[in-house]
Scaffold this active site. Structure first.
Site, mmCIF file in Angstrom:
data_model
loop_
_atom_site.group_PDB
_atom_site.id
_atom_site.type_symbol
_atom_site.label_atom_id
_atom_site.label_comp_id
_atom_site.label_asym_id
_atom_site.label_seq_id
_atom_site.Cartn_x
_atom_site.Cartn_y
_atom_site.Cartn_z
ATOM 1 N N ARG A 112 0.810 -1.223 0.000
ATOM 2 C CA ARG A 112 0.000 0.000 0.000
ATOM 3 C C ARG A 112 0.842 1.271 0.000
ATOM 4 O O ARG A 112 0.558 2.213 -0.746
ATOM 5 C CB ARG A 112 -0.933 -0.010 1.213
ATOM 6 C CG ARG A 112 -1.954 1.102 1.231
ATOM 7 C CD ARG A 112 -2.848 0.992 2.451
ATOM 8 N NE ARG A 112 -3.663 -0.206 2.419
ATOM 9 C CZ ARG A 112 -4.854 -0.267 1.840
ATOM 10 N NH1 ARG A 112 -5.357 0.803 1.259
ATOM 11 N NH2 ARG A 112 -5.553 -1.383 1.870
ATOM 12 N N GLU A 117 -24.311 -0.494 -25.083
ATOM 13 C CA GLU A 117 -23.925 -0.564 -26.497
ATOM 14 C C GLU A 117 -22.780 -1.542 -26.719
ATOM 15 O O GLU A 117 -22.813 -2.344 -27.668
ATOM 16 C CB GLU A 117 -23.530 0.834 -26.993
ATOM 17 C CG GLU A 117 -24.680 1.818 -27.010
ATOM 18 C CD GLU A 117 -24.228 3.266 -27.114
ATOM 19 O OE1 GLU A 117 -25.096 4.159 -27.087
ATOM 20 O OE2 GLU A 117 -22.991 3.501 -27.208
#
Length: 533
Positions: A149, A170
Site C-alpha cells: 500500500r 452498447e
C-alpha cells in the site's frame, strides 16, 4: 323480544335492532374489554410481520457500518501527488482507460515492467513478479489488499454515469453481435471455446464485467433472431435503436434486469469502494446487496469511495478528454520519466532478471502477441482499442530522451490511429444487428422517463462523479499554471534545438548583437580619446 334475550345480548356485547320494523340487524356494540383485546392482537400481528424486515435492516446496517469503519482507517496521504514505486491504474469500464494504457503507459513502461495479468490478464498475483512497476486492470480497489500500500500510487478516470450506462449497453451488444456470424448459439459457444483453448491471449469473455454481460447479450441476440425466423418477420416496428425489441434487448428492459442492477448500476462507486462481484473482500457481496436493498446505507459506501479518490495520485474525466490527457502526461508521465531515468542503470539489470523469470508465466507476455478470432467474436473494447492491434510504437523500445512534450505528441498520433480503428470496427460489428445503430443522435430518441430511471438507479455514481469533478478542478487549478510554464520551456527548447531554420535565425541575431556591441565599444573608445586631447 323477551327480557331474557336482551340480557343475553348485553352480556355478549351485541344488540339486536329492529330495521324498518322487520328483520333484526346486529349492531356492533363492542365491550371495552374486548376492544383492548382486539387492539393487542392487532399490534402483536403487526410486530410479528414487521420484525423480519426490521431485523434484516439492522443486520445490514451493522454489516455495512463494520465494513466502512475498517475501510476508513487511512489518513489522506500528504505526498499523494508523488509517484510511488508501483502505479495501479484502476480502470473503470467504458471511461477510455485503454487509450491511456496504449497511448501513454505503454510508451513509458517496457513490457518487462508490467505486472503479470496486468489489464485484461485476469487476476494479478504479486508473487509472480514482485518488482513490477505498472498494473492496469478492471479489478476493483480490493486489489490493494494484495499490493504494498505505501509503495503504490492509484490513478483512475471517471465518466458521466448516464453516458457510461449507455456505453456499457452498447458495447455488450456490440461484442455479442460478433457471434451472429454463426448459425446458432451452440456453434458460437463451441467456436469461442476452441479459439480460446488454442491461444494464450485473453478474450473479452475472460474480462470483468464483460464475462457476465456479453454472454447474457449473446444469448438474448440469438433468441431474438430465432424468434424472427420463426415468425418470418422481416421488419421492425420501431425506428428507435434503443427500443428495437425484435432485434436487441430494449434499453429500458436491460437496465431493470437483475444482472444490470448487480453489475452496472453504481458500478464506479462499488469499484472504487472494492465491492464489485469481482472483489477480493469476503464481505463484498453482503455489503453490496445490503446497499442495493436499503439506499440509505449507500452513504457509508460513498464516504469510503470519496476517501479513496482523495488518496489517488490522479483523477481524470472522460468528458474533459484533452485537459485530462494533458494533466495525466504532466502529472503522471513526467514523474514516470524522471523515475525511470533516475534508476535506468539499476532497472536494466533488474528488468533482465525479471524478464527471464517471467517466461514461466505465459500470460505475462505483451498483449501485442495475442491472437484473435477472425470473426471478431472475442475482440476487445471497440470504443477504445483492441489488444490485438499493435501499438504505433514498439512497446519494448523506449526513447531514453523521452520528454513530456514528446510523450504528448506521441499520444496524439496514437489516439488518432485508435479512433479510426474503433470507428471501422464498430461499423462492421453493428451490421449484424441492422437497422439498430447506436449513436449520439439515436440516444436523443430515448424517452426522458428511461433517462430519469438510469439516473435514479445510479444515484451513488452521480454523487461520486460530482466529487471527482471537484477533485479534477482542484488538480487543474494547482497544476495547470505549472504545466503551461513547462510547455513553454519545452517549446523554446524544441524550437532552439529542433528547427534548422531557427538555428540560422538565432545565429544571425547573435552576429548582429555582437557587431552592435563592438560598434558601441569602438564609439566609447573614440569619445574617451577625444576627451583626453
Amino acid at each position: 323480544m323477551s327480557t331474557r334475550s336482551r340480557k343475553s345480548e348485553q352480556k355478549s356485547g351485541w344488540s339486536w335492532k329492529e330495521v324498518d320494523g322487520s328483520c333484526p340487524e346486529i349492531c356492533n356494540v363492542v365491550n371495552p374489554s374486548w376492544m383492548g383485546l382486539i387492539w393487542d392482537v392487532f399490534l402483536v400481528s403487526n410486530l410479528v410481520n414487521a420484525s423480519p424486515e426490521k431485523h434484516e435492516f439492522e443486520h445490514c446496517e451493522r454489516t455495512v457500518k463494520k465494513w466502512a469503519s475498517s475501510s476508513l482507517d487511512l489518513e489522506v496521504k500528504e505526498d499523494k501527488h508523488k509517484l510511488q514505486d508501483l502505479l495501479f491504474f484502476l480502470h473503470v469500464p467504458r471511461t477510455g482507460g485503454r487509450t491511456y494504457f496504449h497511448c501513454f503507459l505503454k510508451k513509458l513502461y517496457s513490457s518487462s515492467l508490467e505486472c503479470p495479468r496486468s489489464y485484461d490478464k485476469l487476476r494479478f498475483d504479486p508473487r509472480c513478479k514482485p518488482n513490477c512497476r505498472l498494473l492496469v486492470t478492471h479489478d476493483d480497489y480490493s486489489m490493494m489488499s494484495k499490493l504494498p500500500r505505501e509503495k503504490t500510487s492509484v490513478v483512475t478516470i471517471f465518466r458521466n454515469p448516464l453516458d457510461r450506462v449507455f456505453s456499457t449497453y452498447e458495447f455488450s451488444i456490440e461484442v455479442a453481435s460478433r457471434f451472429l456470424v454463426h448459425p446458432n448459439l451452440t456453434s458460437a459457444k463451441q467456436m469461442a471455446l476452441r479459439i480460446r483453448s488454442k491461444t494464450k491471449g485473453v478474450s473479452t469473455l475472460d474480462i470483468w464485467p464483460w464475462k457476465y454481460l456479453v454472454p447474457w447479450m449473446r444469448e438474448d441476440l440469438f433468441a431474438r433472431r430465432d424468434a424472427r425466423k420463426h415468425k418470418d418477420l422481416d421488419y421492425v416496428k420501431d425506428n428507435d435503436s434503443y427500443n428495437m425489441e425484435e432485434i436487441v434487448m430494449p434499453l429500458h428492459e436491460y437496465i431493470n434486469d437483475p444482472i444490470a442492477r448487480d453489475i452496472i448500476h453504481n458500478g464506479a462507486t462499488f469499484q472504487v469502494a472494492g465491492l464489485t462481484n469481482n472483489s477480493y473482500v469476503s464481505e463484498a457481496h453482503d455489503v453490496r446487496h445490503c446497499v442495493q436493498k436499503y439506499q440509505t446505507l449507500g452513504e457509508f459506501v460513498l464516504e469510503v469511495a470519496k476517501k479513496r479518490l482523495d488518496n489517488m495520485l490522479y483523477v481524470g474525466l472522460t468528458e474533459d478528454h484533452k485537459e485530462s490527457a494533458t494533466m495525466f502526461g504532466n502529472m503522471v508521465g513526467a514523474q514516470v520519466i524522471s523515475q525511470l531515468m533516475a534508476s535506468s542503470y539499476s532497472m536494466e539489470g533488474a528488468a533482465n532478471n525479471i524478464s527471464e523469470q517471467s517466461t514461466s508465466f505465459p500470460d505475462s507476455k505483451p498483449e501485442n502477441s495475442h491472437h484473435e478470432d477472425p470473426n471478431n467474436s472475442t475482440g476487445q473494447e471497440a470504443n477504445e482499442i483492441d489488444s490485438a492491434i499493435p501499438s504505433t510504437e514498439n512497446a519494448d523500445t523506449k526513447n531514453e530522451n523521452m520528454t513530456v512534450g514528446a510523450l504528448m505528441k506521441s499520444y496524439e498520433v496514437c489516439i488518432s490511429s485508435l479512433r479510426k480503428t474503433q470507428s471501422r470496427r464498430r461499423i462492421n460489428s453493428l451490421k449484424a444487428i441492422s437497422p439498430a445503430n447506436f449513436s449520439k443522435e439515436a440516444r436523443l430518441q430515448v424517452p426522458k422517463m428511461v433517462l430519469q430511471q438510469i439516473i435514479s438507479l445510479n444515484s451513488l455514481d452521480i454523487e461520486l462523479y460530482k466529487y471527482a469533478q471537484d477533485i479534477f478542478a482542484k488538480q487543474h487549478k494547482h497544476f495547470m499554471p505549472k504545466l503551461y510554464t513547462t510547455d513553454m520551456q519545452e517549446s523554446i527548447f524544441d524550437i532552439s534545438y529542433g528547427n534548422p531554420l531557427w538555428k540560422v535565425v538565432s545565429l544571425v541575431i547573435s552576429l548582429v548583437f555582437l557587431l552592435l556591441l563592438m560598434f558601441l565599444i569602438v564609439n566609447a573608445k573614440r569619445r574617451t580619446s577625444k576627451l583626453k586631447i
